[in-house]
Design a protein around this motif. Structure first.
Motif, PDB file in Angstrom:
ATOM      1  N   ALA A  45       0.831  -1.211   0.000  1.00 24.93           N
ATOM      2  CA  ALA A  45       0.000   0.000   0.000  1.00 24.93           C
ATOM      3  C   ALA A  45       0.865   1.260   0.000  1.00 24.93           C
ATOM      4  O   ALA A  45       0.586   2.227  -0.717  1.00 24.93           O
ATOM      5  CB  ALA A  45      -0.934  -0.018   1.204  1.00 24.93           C
ATOM      6  N   ALA A  46       1.936   1.266   0.802  1.00 19.00           N
ATOM      7  CA  ALA A  46       2.819   2.441   0.865  1.00 19.00           C
ATOM      8  C   ALA A  46       3.547   2.652  -0.444  1.00 19.00           C
ATOM      9  O   ALA A  46       3.721   3.795  -0.910  1.00 19.00           O
ATOM     10  CB  ALA A  46       3.809   2.266   2.008  1.00 19.00           C
ATOM     11  N   ARG A  47       4.012   1.554  -1.066  1.00 18.51           N
ATOM     12  CA  ARG A  47       4.689   1.669  -2.359  1.00 18.51           C
ATOM     13  C   ARG A  47       3.787   2.305  -3.403  1.00 18.51           C
ATOM     14  O   ARG A  47       4.203   3.167  -4.187  1.00 18.51           O
ATOM     15  CB  ARG A  47       5.113   0.278  -2.844  1.00 18.51           C
ATOM     16  N   LEU A  48       2.532   1.862  -3.410  1.00 16.51           N
ATOM     17  CA  LEU A  48       1.589   2.391  -4.412  1.00 16.51           C
ATOM     18  C   LEU A  48       1.156   3.809  -4.081  1.00 16.51           C
ATOM     19  O   LEU A  48       0.647   4.532  -4.948  1.00 16.51           O
ATOM     20  CB  LEU A  48       0.368   1.466  -4.501  1.00 16.51           C
ATOM     21  N   GLN A  62      14.749   4.977  -1.290  1.00 17.45           N
ATOM     22  CA  GLN A  62      13.320   5.084  -0.950  1.00 17.45           C
ATOM     23  C   GLN A  62      12.756   3.723  -0.511  1.00 17.45           C
ATOM     24  O   GLN A  62      12.048   3.618   0.492  1.00 17.45           O
ATOM     25  CB  GLN A  62      12.532   5.595  -2.154  1.00 17.45           C
ATOM     26  N   HIS A  63      13.111   2.650  -1.249  1.00 16.46           N
ATOM     27  CA  HIS A  63      12.629   1.317  -0.900  1.00 16.46           C
ATOM     28  C   HIS A  63      13.166   0.883   0.465  1.00 16.46           C
ATOM     29  O   HIS A  63      12.438   0.302   1.283  1.00 16.46           O
ATOM     30  CB  HIS A  63      13.054   0.308  -1.969  1.00 16.46           C
ATOM     31  N   LEU A  64      14.468   1.169   0.712  1.00 14.21           N
ATOM     32  CA  LEU A  64      15.072   0.801   1.986  1.00 14.21           C
ATOM     33  C   LEU A  64      14.401   1.541   3.145  1.00 14.21           C
ATOM     34  O   LEU A  64      14.095   0.951   4.181  1.00 14.21           O
ATOM     35  CB  LEU A  64      16.568   1.090   1.963  1.00 14.21           C
ATOM     36  N   ALA A  65      14.196   2.847   2.937  1.00 12.38           N
ATOM     37  CA  ALA A  65      13.545   3.640   3.988  1.00 12.38           C
ATOM     38  C   ALA A  65      12.128   3.142   4.261  1.00 12.38           C
ATOM     39  O   ALA A  65      11.680   3.089   5.414  1.00 12.38           O
ATOM     40  CB  ALA A  65      13.523   5.116   3.573  1.00 12.38           C
ATOM     41  N   LEU A  66      11.447   2.765   3.180  1.00 11.97           N
ATOM     42  CA  LEU A  66      10.080   2.261   3.335  1.00 11.97           C
ATOM     43  C   LEU A  66      10.071   0.939   4.111  1.00 11.97           C
ATOM     44  O   LEU A  66       9.243   0.736   5.006  1.00 11.97           O
ATOM     45  CB  LEU A  66       9.447   2.075   1.957  1.00 11.97           C
TER      46      LEU A  66
END
Length: 584
Positions: A45-48, A62-66
Motif C-alpha cells: 500500500a505504501a509503495r503504491l 526510498q525502498h530501503l527507507a520504506l
C-alpha cells in the motif's frame, strides 16, 4: 487500478491488525501470523501511495527507507499490544506447567504488594481460610487460620500461594486484582492521595471447609482427586487434590529478623515440593490432571445410545466374554473374564440383558458394541455436549470453569483415531485415547442429576469490598441442555442400579438415602524391567444422591487405586455421607 490495489491492501492490513490485537494473550501465534501477513500488505500500500521514481540510488534508498519504516511500524504494533491493549492480562498471566503443575507468574506485582493488606478468603459459611496480618514495618503477611483445625494442605491447591519469590497461584492468582484492591481504581487513587493502606476485597468461596477436610481425609495418603458439586447450582462444594502443599511454606514474612534466612526457608520448601518423587503437589489434579476415565465414560456412551435409539438399540444387547472388532485387532474382553452375562441375566432376578443391566455390571463388550453401532460421529457429538472435545476444537483452557486454570477434556488425541473400529470400541468403554479431568466427570454426573441441564461450575460465590459493597456475586448459570428430561431420568435409574445391585454397592453408604453411581477402572501402562507389558489401574467412581431428587454429584479419582468398584466406591460413599452431614 493502483488505487484499488492500494486501498484493498491497506484495508486488509488494517483488518488483520485489528483481528490480531483482539486475540487473547494465549493466542500469540494468531497475532504473529496476522502481523507478518499485514506488514507486506502495508508495504504494498505504501509503495503504491508514493510516486514512482526512475531507477537509481534514490529509488533504492526510498525502498530501503520504506522497508525500515514498515519494520518500525511492526515493532510499534507489537509494543501497542504488549504495553497497552493486553498490558493487564500479560502482567497478571499465570503459566502452569502441565507436567508438574508449577506456576510461573509476575513476581514484581507480588513484591510491590508486600504492604497491601490483601483481602481474606472465606469458605461458604464465612469461615476464614486465608487472612492478612499487619506486622512490624506496616508489612502485610498472609496467614492461614484453618491450619489450627485442619491440615493446611487440604486447601492449598484451591487458595494457592502468594509468594514474593514465586508469584501466585490458585485463587490468589485468579482473584488477585480483587484481593489486592487493584480492581477498584478510584479507591486506589484515594488511598494514594490520602496515604491510606490499601485493603483488598473479600473473596467468599463455595467450598465448605468441613466437607473439604472430610473428602481430603477419605483419600488418606493416596494420590488423587475428589470433586463435589451442588447439582442444582453448579457450586463446587469440595475440590481435593492430593498430594497437596502447605501455602504457609511459601508465605514471606518481611518482618522476619533474618530476611536471608526467610528466603532460604522458602527456597528449600519450593525445591522440596518440586523435587522428583514429591508427587507433583503443585498440580491441581481435579482441573489439571487428565486421565482415561475407564468405565465411568460408559455413562456418556449410554447417553449417546439413548439419544440415538435407532442406531444404538439400547435394550437389544448381549454381554459375551469376548467381542471381535476388526481383523487383526485383539477382541474386547470384560473385567470379569468369564460368565458375566450369566450374572447379568440372574441378578437381581432372571431377565434378559438391557442397558440398565450391562451398565450396572459394567460390561465392556456391550459398550464396545454400542460404540460401534453409533459410529464415531454420534459418539463425538454426544461427548461434545458434555464439553469433551476433539483436539482440534479444544480451547487452550476450559472456559466452562474459569476460577482456576483448567485443561479441556479430550475424546481422543491423534487425528483419525476413531476411524478404527477397535479404537471406537475401546473409547466406548472408557479407554482408547480419552483424556478427561475429574472436574469434567463430576459435571457429567451433575448434568444427569439435574434433569439433563449442564450448569456452569463455579468456586467463587461472591467478592465484597471493605465497605460491604458486593462487586461480584455468582449465581447459577446453565451451559446447555445436554439431554431431554426423560433420558436423564433413565440414566439416574441406571446409576441407581449400579449401586443397588451392580458393582458399585460400596457407595451405598448414606443411611436412608438412595445413591446412584458408576465405577471405573482405567488401565494405563506401568512397565517394569521384569514385565514390560504390565498394566496398572486408576480407580474412578462418579455418584449422585439422592437419586430421586439429587443434591450432590461426586467424582473420585484415585491414582493407581485398582478397581473403582472397590476403593473408588468406598471413598465416594464416605464423601457423600460427609456432604449430607455438613451441608443442610
Amino acid at each position: 487500478m493502483r488505487s484499488i490495489i492500494r486501498f484493498v491492501s491497506l484495508g486488509a492490513a488494517a483488518a488483520l491488525v485489528i483481528y490480531g490485537l483482539s486475540q487473547p494473550i494465549e493466542q500469540d501465534s494468531r497475532w504473529i501470523a496476522s502481523l507478518w501477513i499485514a506488514l507486506p500488505l502495508l508495504y504494498i500500500a505504501a509503495r503504491l501511495w508514493l510516486q514512482p521514481m526512475p531507477p537509481g540510488i534514490a529509488r533504492n534508498i526510498q525502498h530501503l527507507a520504506l522497508a525500515i519504516t514498515i519494520g518500525f511500524a511492526g515493532l510499534a504494533l507489537q509494543l501497542l499490544r504488549q504495553q497497552f491493549v493486553h498490558a493487564d492480562a500479560i502482567a497478571s498471566a499465570v503459566f502452569i506447567d502441565q507436567q508438574t503443575g508449577q506456576p510461573t507468574s509476575n513476581v514484581r506485582k507480588v513484591i510491590a504488594a508486600l504492604k497491601v493488606r490483601r483481602g481474606p478468603i472465606l469458605d461458604r459459611n464465612g469461615t476464614p481460610i486465608v487472612t492478612t496480618e499487619v506486622v512490624e514495618g506496616d508489612y502485610a503477611v498472609r496467614r492461614y487460620p484453618l491450619a489450627e483445625t485442619y491440615d493446611p494442605t487440604v486447601f492449598g491447591n484451591i487458595v494457592g500461594f502468594f509468594s514474593s519469590r514465586f508469584g501466585a497461584s490458585g485463587i490468589e492468582a485468579t482473584c488477585n486484582d480483587y484481593l489486592s484492591g487493584d480492581r477498584d481504581s478510584w479507591r486506589r487513587l484515594q488511598d494514594a492521595l490520602l496515604d491510606r493502606p490499601r485493603i483488598g476485597d473479600t473473596v467468599r468461596l463455595t467450598i465448605d471447609a468441613r466437607l473439604q477436610a472430610a473428602a481430603h481425609a477419605a483419600l488418606r495418603e493416596r494420590s488423587g482427586s475428589i470433586v463435589v458439586i451442588d447439582v442444582r447450582t453448579g457450586a463446587v462444594l469440595a475440590m481435593v487434590s492430593r498430594p497437596g502443599f502447605d501455602p504457609r511454606g511459601l508465605a514471606f514474612n518481611p518482618a522476619a529478623p533474618d530476611r536471608q534466612a526467610e528466603n532460604r526457608r522458602i527456597d528449600e520448601y519450593w525445591r522440596a515440593i518440586n523435587a522428583e518423587g514429591s508427587g507433583q503437589p503443585l498440580l491441581n489434579r481435579p482441573t489439571q490432571g487428565r486421565y482415561a476415565p475407564g468405565s465411568t465414560f460408559k455413562t456418556v456412551t449410554a447417553v449417546a445410545t439413548l439419544l440415538h435409539p435407532e442406531q444404538g438399540r439400547p435394550d437389544a444387547i448381549d454381554c459375551p466374554d469376548e467381542r471381535p472388532t476388526e481383523p487383526g485387532a485383539p477382541p474386547v474382553v470384560n473385567a470379569v473374564r468369564t460368565g458375566l452375562e450369566g450374572i447379568i441375566r440372574s441378578t437381581p432376578f432372571p431377565a434378559e440383558p438391557n442397558l440398565e443391566r450391562v451398565y450396572a455390571f459394567s460390561c465392556n463388550t456391550a459398550f464396545a458394541e454400542y460404540a460401534m453401532r453409533l459410529g464415531p460421529d454420534l459418539l463425538i457429538e454426544t461427548a461434545r455436549r458434555f464439553d469433551i472435545y476433539r483436539p482440534q476444537e479444544a480451547p487452550a483452557s476450559y472456559d466452562g470453569f474459569t476460577d482456576l486454570p483448567t485443561l479441556p477434556s479430550l475424546i481422543y488425541v491423534n487425528p483419525g483415531f476413531l476411524n478404527s473400529r477397535a479404537a471406537l470400541a475401546a473409547t466406548g468403554f472408557g479407554q482408547g485415547e480419552l483424556q478427561v479431568t475429574p472436574l469434567q466427570m463430576a459435571m457429567v454426573a451433575a448434568t444427569i442429576a439435574n434433569d439433563g441441564m449442564m450448569m456452569r461450575p463455579f468456586l467463587v460465590a461472591e467478592i465484597v469490598r471493605p465497605d460491604g459493597t458486593t462487586v461480584v456475586r455468582n449465581s447459577p448459570r446453565p451451559i446447555r441442555r445436554v439431554m431431554p428430561v426423560n433420558v436423564a431420568a433413565r440414566m439416574r435409574a441406571n446409576m441407581r442400579a449400579g449401586v443397588a445391585y451392580g458393582f458399585g454397592k460400596a457407595a451405598d453408604a448414606v443411611p436412608g438415602v438412595e445413591v446412584g453411581g458408576k465405577s471405573g477402572t482405567a488401565e494405563y501402562p506401568c512397565p517394569t524391567r521384569d514385565n514390560p507389558e504390565q498394566l496398572c489401574a486408576h480407580a474412578w467412581f462418579i455418584a449422585i444422591a439422592p437419586v430421586e431428587q439429587p443434591r450432590f454429584a461426586v467424582a473420585v479419582m484415585i491414582e493407581n487405586g485398582g478397581e473403582g468398584a472397590r476403593l473408588g466406591a468406598q471413598v465416594a460413599g464416605q464423601v457423600l455421607r460427609a456432604a449430607f452431614e455438613a451441608i443442610q
